[in-house]
Design an enzyme around this catalytic site. Structure first.
Site, PDB file in Angstrom:
ATOM      1  N   LYS A  69       0.812  -1.217   0.000  1.00 50.12           N
ATOM      2  CA  LYS A  69       0.000   0.000   0.000  1.00 50.12           C
ATOM      3  C   LYS A  69       0.848   1.270   0.000  1.00 50.12           C
ATOM      4  O   LYS A  69       0.495   2.252  -0.656  1.00 50.12           O
ATOM      5  CB  LYS A  69      -0.953  -0.001   1.197  1.00 50.12           C
ATOM      6  CG  LYS A  69      -2.001  -1.104   1.143  1.00 50.12           C
ATOM      7  CD  LYS A  69      -2.929  -1.055   2.340  1.00 50.12           C
ATOM      8  CE  LYS A  69      -3.940  -2.186   2.282  1.00 50.12           C
ATOM      9  NZ  LYS A  69      -4.903  -2.143   3.400  1.00 50.12           N
ATOM     10  N   ASP A 105      -9.498   2.716   2.993  1.00 49.35           N
ATOM     11  CA  ASP A 105      -9.404   1.992   4.262  1.00 49.35           C
ATOM     12  C   ASP A 105      -9.874   2.852   5.434  1.00 49.35           C
ATOM     13  O   ASP A 105     -10.436   2.329   6.404  1.00 49.35           O
ATOM     14  CB  ASP A 105      -7.971   1.539   4.519  1.00 49.35           C
ATOM     15  CG  ASP A 105      -7.610   0.271   3.774  1.00 49.35           C
ATOM     16  OD1 ASP A 105      -8.530  -0.465   3.359  1.00 49.35           O
ATOM     17  OD2 ASP A 105      -6.397  -0.001   3.603  1.00 49.35           O
ATOM     18  N   GLY A 127       0.197  -3.032  14.764  1.00 50.10           N
ATOM     19  CA  GLY A 127       0.746  -2.903  13.425  1.00 50.10           C
ATOM     20  C   GLY A 127       1.290  -1.516  13.171  1.00 50.10           C
ATOM     21  O   GLY A 127       0.996  -0.568  13.913  1.00 50.10           O
ATOM     22  N   GLY A 130       0.495   0.347   6.271  1.00 50.04           N
ATOM     23  CA  GLY A 130      -0.482   1.237   5.662  1.00 50.04           C
ATOM     24  C   GLY A 130      -1.861   1.143   6.284  1.00 50.04           C
ATOM     25  O   GLY A 130      -2.544   2.159   6.457  1.00 50.04           O
ATOM     26  N   ALA A 131      -2.284  -0.068   6.660  1.00 46.01           N
ATOM     27  CA  ALA A 131      -3.597  -0.225   7.290  1.00 46.01           C
ATOM     28  C   ALA A 131      -3.616   0.423   8.665  1.00 46.01           C
ATOM     29  O   ALA A 131      -4.622   1.013   9.083  1.00 46.01           O
ATOM     30  CB  ALA A 131      -3.965  -1.699   7.388  1.00 46.01           C
ATOM     31  N   ARG A 151       5.650  -5.879  17.036  1.00 47.69           N
ATOM     32  CA  ARG A 151       6.697  -6.837  17.405  1.00 47.69           C
ATOM     33  C   ARG A 151       8.082  -6.267  17.165  1.00 47.69           C
ATOM     34  O   ARG A 151       9.075  -6.834  17.617  1.00 47.69           O
ATOM     35  CB  ARG A 151       6.516  -8.131  16.603  1.00 47.69           C
ATOM     36  CG  ARG A 151       5.250  -8.913  16.953  1.00 47.69           C
ATOM     37  CD  ARG A 151       5.088 -10.145  16.084  1.00 47.69           C
ATOM     38  NE  ARG A 151       4.835  -9.794  14.688  1.00 47.69           N
ATOM     39  CZ  ARG A 151       4.784 -10.669  13.690  1.00 47.69           C
ATOM     40  NH1 ARG A 151       5.003 -11.955  13.941  1.00 47.69           N
ATOM     41  NH2 ARG A 151       4.532 -10.277  12.460  1.00 47.69           N
ATOM     42  N   ARG A 155      10.274  -0.090  14.594  1.00 41.32           N
ATOM     43  CA  ARG A 155       9.141   0.324  13.766  1.00 41.32           C
ATOM     44  C   ARG A 155       8.071   0.997  14.613  1.00 41.32           C
ATOM     45  O   ARG A 155       7.433   1.949  14.177  1.00 41.32           O
ATOM     46  CB  ARG A 155       8.555  -0.881  13.020  1.00 41.32           C
ATOM     47  CG  ARG A 155       9.416  -1.379  11.873  1.00 41.32           C
ATOM     48  CD  ARG A 155       8.776  -2.577  11.186  1.00 41.32           C
ATOM     49  NE  ARG A 155       7.514  -2.241  10.569  1.00 41.32           N
ATOM     50  CZ  ARG A 155       7.370  -1.757   9.338  1.00 41.32           C
ATOM     51  NH1 ARG A 155       8.441  -1.529   8.594  1.00 41.32           N
ATOM     52  NH2 ARG A 155       6.178  -1.509   8.848  1.00 41.32           N
ATOM     53  N   TYR A 211      -9.916 -11.406   7.952  1.00 37.78           N
ATOM     54  CA  TYR A 211     -11.163 -12.166   7.994  1.00 37.78           C
ATOM     55  C   TYR A 211     -10.868 -13.622   7.667  1.00 37.78           C
ATOM     56  O   TYR A 211      -9.885 -13.948   6.999  1.00 37.78           O
ATOM     57  CB  TYR A 211     -12.211 -11.599   7.025  1.00 37.78           C
ATOM     58  CG  TYR A 211     -11.703 -11.356   5.627  1.00 37.78           C
ATOM     59  CD1 TYR A 211     -11.625 -12.381   4.686  1.00 37.78           C
ATOM     60  CD2 TYR A 211     -11.307 -10.079   5.226  1.00 37.78           C
ATOM     61  CE1 TYR A 211     -11.168 -12.141   3.393  1.00 37.78           C
ATOM     62  CE2 TYR A 211     -10.848  -9.835   3.944  1.00 37.78           C
ATOM     63  CZ  TYR A 211     -10.777 -10.875   3.034  1.00 37.78           C
ATOM     64  OH  TYR A 211     -10.316 -10.639   1.764  1.00 37.78           O
ATOM     65  N   GLY A 232     -12.663  -8.841   9.692  1.00 35.22           N
ATOM     66  CA  GLY A 232     -12.506  -7.795   8.689  1.00 35.22           C
ATOM     67  C   GLY A 232     -13.559  -7.704   7.608  1.00 35.22           C
ATOM     68  O   GLY A 232     -13.428  -6.872   6.702  1.00 35.22           O
TER      69      GLY A 232
END
Length: 268
Positions: A69, A105, A127, A130-131, A151, A155, A211, A232
């Protein structure tokens, strides 16, 4: 019937075999009698730009999924304001030979949480891709703070700097009333839970962007512990309907048809 005037749409990503976007969008095209087809195309990051350009110039378009993304936002000729803000593009199409990219999104997150009657409380987001960025911008629109878990500590720190730069307050997981998984964890059997059961003790609502048939393990685990939980599929339908409007601006997306196609596929 597919012919020379058929518009071709695709979902680009790695992996894409699991995606229900082709089933959902082809059901929409068929319901409205549109000369269009939607296909999955697994691809590397290097493939994204040429595929977007080829599909857009041919009068089609499509969607981008993980992990491309952010690459797509740089690959389109014109990245619309929301996609620029998010730094991620998940929908694209062509206009007079120019490729245009947008982010649907953000709308998908908002709609999925609206259906869950989410409380006016901070969000915990798992996370940093991009999402996750789309979720942060949706949180900003909702006027709530966010907490992040990843994790990868490096980041996470970089993402928290991005969040602060976009004027979204950062809080702690224990203060969050909503928990959102924006990672791919849950796509494969045996994946660890994206957010630990006790990570957000005040959470009333959980939303998994992943999902799966029978719901994801995280949603099944959390459902007895919260007021509302969803995988999702609601977000998939909402962002897919928004993308449909970009591709066919004079047509109304048949949302109920799209939802029924997704639910039928997940029932197996």
């Amino acid at each position: 019937m597919i012919g020379g005037s058929t518009r071709v749409f695709a979902i680009l990503g790695d992996p894409v075999a699991h995606s229900l976007s082709p089933i959902m969008q082809n059901a929409a095209f068929q319901a409205l009698g549109l000369k269009a087809v939607y296909v999955p195309i697994p691809c590397s990051a290097d493939d994204v730009a040429p595929l977007i350009q080829a599909l857009a110039r041919a009068g089609g378009g499509g969607n981008i999924t993980v992990p491309h993304k952010e690459v797509a936002a740089r690959a389109v000729n014109q990245c619309l304001d929301l996609a620029q803000t998010v730094g991620a593009c998940n929908a694209f199409w062509g206009d007079n030979g120019t490729s245009i990219g947008d982010n649907t999104d953000v709308h998908g997150v908002r709609e999925a949480l609206r259906q869950l009657d989410a409380p006016d409380a901070p969000w915990l987001i798992a996370g940093t891709g991009g999402a996750a960025r789309a979720a942060v911008i949706a949180a900003r629109d909702a006027g709530v703070a966010v907490a992040v878990t990843s994790r990868d500590p490096g980041r996470q720190r970089a993402f928290e700097s991005w969040i602060t730069a976009h004027n979204v307050p950062i809080t702690t997981p224990k203060d969050c009333g909503v928990a959102i998984n924006s990672t791919p964890l849950g796509l494969k059997a045996g994946d660890p839970l994206p957010i630990a059961v006790d990570a957000a003790p005040r959470a009333k609502v959980v939303l998994d962007m992943v999902y799966a048939a029978g719901e994801t393990e995280w949603v099944r685990t959390m459902r007895p512990r919260v007021r509302g939980a969803a995988d999702g599929r609601a977000m998939l339908v909402a962002q897919g309907a928004a993308a449909f409007h970009r591709w066919f601006p004079k047509r109304h997306a048949p949302v109920e048809v799209m939802r029924a196609a997704v639910n039928a596929a997940l029932r197996g």
